[in-house]
Design an enzyme around this catalytic site. Structure first.
Site, PDB file in Angstrom:
ATOM      1  N   ASP A 138      75.956 121.284   0.690  1.00 15.62           N
ATOM      2  CA  ASP A 138      77.110 120.577   0.152  1.00 15.62           C
ATOM      3  C   ASP A 138      77.740 119.807   1.310  1.00 15.62           C
ATOM      4  OD1 ASP A 138      79.476 120.013  -1.535  1.00 15.62           O
ATOM      5  OD2 ASP A 138      80.457 121.470  -0.220  1.00 15.62           O
ATOM      6  N   ASP A 167      81.419 118.110   1.417  1.00 21.30           N
ATOM      7  CA  ASP A 167      82.861 118.230   1.681  1.00 21.30           C
ATOM      8  C   ASP A 167      83.238 119.642   2.105  1.00 21.30           C
ATOM      9  OD1 ASP A 167      82.920 115.629   0.849  1.00 21.30           O
ATOM     10  OD2 ASP A 167      83.851 116.036  -1.086  1.00 21.30           O
TER      11      ASP A 167
END
Length: 315
Positions: free
Chosen positions: A68, A70
């Site tokens: 991922d 962020d």
């Protein structure tokens, strides 16, 4: 007096020897203590190594890693930083930024995705890039990376990604951010590539529509599943890394899930499932501890507004 003269030098000599003996004893004690501490640390490290097989496995071409973006690879939201860059380049006005900030803040504080609310925010963001050329957004993405993102990469997570690369495995970003900006970040970090949200384009121009939906939650898991199938990967030998409970579907797909800088819900889930945890926000590795992420209203203010660079589908 003679007797006193005879005693005085001997008393001085004995004192010097005592000092020497005391210093030698203290040094020996310090060295012994240090050696004992080093031996204890080595034993603990060996215990961990014996309990957990070496990972990633060198030369395992059926394994890959999915990260991922962020708050996992990068501090803050890529969409927010991208939005800052677009605002600076006059893509939208201050009142638009305020509206998007409120929509995003409401979502973060409420913790729920209201379909109508999210659709409104999505439509507003897409309207910003409608009519702009894909090539323009790609060039701007390179500039924005240098301006706002390059200094926000978590060194700890970057090292994890590099370990997979050094083992000969492919490493992919998986993010709801626009695929253009995700690909820029992946390329700058030397990763294999990126899976991101795809926006429709015709003749190299954005139409203001998405292809499907944002790559968020279950959609990330489907993207990873599809890529693994196309690449011939064994998901039970793959790893996935995320900070958010929204990515539990993706983390649950692989044999080696990691919670990185986890939010409260993911931390609880990871503990229940005995997943590995790492927290780089405090500058240390936490084997079984995570710190809840801040609400971060300001940090995501431009996020929805930036939903812009979304990705293209060439026709």
């Amino acid at each position: 007096m003679a007797a006193l003269g005879w005693l005085t030098p001997r008393r001085r000599s004995a004192t010097a020897r005592s000092v020497l003996a005391g210093e030698a004893s203290a040094e020996a004690a310090r060295k012994s203590s240090q050696e004992a501490q080093e031996a204890q640390e080595a034993a603990q490290a060996q215990e961990i190594a014996d309990r957990e097989p070496e990972f990633p496995v060198l030369g395992d071409d059926k394994a890959a890693a999915f990260f991922d973006l962020d708050n996992t690879v990068m501090q803050g939201a890529a969409l927010f930083h991208f939005g800052r860059g677009l605002y600076k380049r006059k893509f939208f006005e201050t009142r638009d930024l305020a509206r998007f900030a409120w929509q995003q803040a409401w979502f973060r504080l409420a913790g729920v995705e209201d379909p109508e609310h999210m659709q409104e925010a999505r439509d507003s963001a897409l309207s910003i890039v409608k009519g702009h050329r894909v090539a323009e957004l790609e060039t701007i993405g390179e500039e924005i990376y240098d301006e706002y993102m390059a200094d926000r990469i978590w060194p700890g997570t970057r090292a994890l990604a590099q370990a997979h690369l050094d083992a000969g495995q492919k490493v992919w970003l998986v993010t709801a951010a626009p695929v253009e900006i995700a690909q820029v970040i992946a390329r700058r970090l030397g990763l294999t590539g990126a899976l991101g949200t795809v926006a429709e384009s015709v003749g190299g121009v954005y139409t203001g529509k998405l292809v499907g939906e944002p790559l968020h939650g279950p959609a990330k898991a489907e993207a990873v599943r599809a890529l693994a199938s196309a690449e011939g990967l064994d998901l039970s030998r793959c790893a996935a890394y995320s900070d958010s409970h929204n990515d539990i579907p993706m983390l649950s797909l692989v044999g080696h899930p990691y919670a990185i800088n986890p939010d409260a819900k993911l931390r609880r889930h990871a503990r229940e499932k005995d997943w590995r945890l790492r927290d780089y926000r405090t500058g240390r590795k936490a084997a079984k501890v995570g710190i809840p992420a801040a609400a971060g209203v300001g940090a995501v203010a431009g996020g929805t507004a930036a939903a812009i660079a979304l990705s293209r589908r060439r026709r």
